[in-house]
Design an enzyme around this catalytic site. Sequence first.
Site, mmCIF file in Angstrom:
data_model
loop_
_atom_site.group_PDB
_atom_site.id
_atom_site.type_symbol
_atom_site.label_atom_id
_atom_site.label_comp_id
_atom_site.label_asym_id
_atom_site.label_seq_id
_atom_site.Cartn_x
_atom_site.Cartn_y
_atom_site.Cartn_z
ATOM 1 N N LYS A 83 48.262 46.794 17.202
ATOM 2 C CA LYS A 83 48.826 47.411 18.405
ATOM 3 C C LYS A 83 50.323 47.118 18.446
ATOM 4 O O LYS A 83 50.752 45.964 18.277
ATOM 5 C CB LYS A 83 48.131 46.815 19.630
ATOM 6 C CG LYS A 83 48.132 47.697 20.842
ATOM 7 C CD LYS A 83 47.229 47.070 21.895
ATOM 8 C CE LYS A 83 47.194 47.880 23.154
ATOM 9 N NZ LYS A 83 46.558 47.122 24.237
HETATM 10 C C1 E4P Z 1 45.164 48.578 26.917
HETATM 11 O O1 E4P Z 1 45.393 48.857 25.780
HETATM 12 C C2 E4P Z 1 46.187 48.067 27.845
HETATM 13 O O2 E4P Z 1 46.781 46.939 27.333
HETATM 14 C C3 E4P Z 1 45.607 47.834 29.206
HETATM 15 O O3 E4P Z 1 44.732 48.895 29.528
HETATM 16 C C4 E4P Z 1 46.653 47.629 30.276
HETATM 17 O O4 E4P Z 1 46.060 47.636 31.539
HETATM 18 P P1 E4P Z 1 46.813 47.120 32.859
HETATM 19 O O5 E4P Z 1 47.920 48.077 33.173
HETATM 20 O O6 E4P Z 1 45.766 47.113 33.912
HETATM 21 O O7 E4P Z 1 47.350 45.758 32.525
#
Ligand code: E4P
Length: 217
Positions: A83
């Site tokens: 990622k």
């Molecule tokens: C997923 O890949 C993200 O890191 C995650 O959904 C972020 O979510 P949040 O905005 O609730 O922290």
Amino acid sequence: MKFFLDTANLEEIKRIVKLGLVDGVTTNPSIIAKEGADFKTRIQEICSIVSGPVSAEVIGLTAEEMIQEGREIASWAENIVVKIPMTEAGLEATYQLTQENIKTNVTLIFTEAQGLMAAKAGATYISPFIGRLDDIGADGISLVKNLKGVLQAYGFETEIIAASIRNLDHLVQSSLAGAHIATIPGSILPSLWNHPLTTSGIETFMKDWGKLQGTVS
Ligand code: E4P
């Protein structure tokens, strides 16, 4: 639509795997920090439970750092997806890692242009953040819809992971907008299968069944 779990909590993952609902897992540095676990160990533990893609995020901010880290992270398990944050350096790292057949998930996508750039750089997945856009009064679902249109129009194989999902409506609307995948936090899981009418329906059936048992000698 595929479902990923947006968590690094092993008990939660194991519980939902038993339901046959887990196509993959996404994590980020905040999610790993919440668990207080060693990063590599926890990612490998998740990869041993889930056979689908597991996203693990780089921490470096330069392209060189991201590429180095990406290669290292990708070596931890077969099903790792690296990622990478959506920056110029992130695009360079995505392009390079893609050349090396390493799968990438470009994260923190807030505009159509960012999504298109990540797809052009070769991202396997892009993650538009619906909830965080809604937090600032923007429309996260429209972004998902537009990204789907752009990817389809130009034949990209990149898949959209609807991320930052905060409620059931985000999930339903993401599916209608054509997201390939939704990554779901543990907090909204019960709302996926619970409904007050289901609960009261079961109670009524049980009560009526109990009455019948009372009449049968
Ligand atoms: C997923 O890949 C993200 O890191 C995650 O959904 C972020 O979510 P949040 O905005 O609730 O922290």
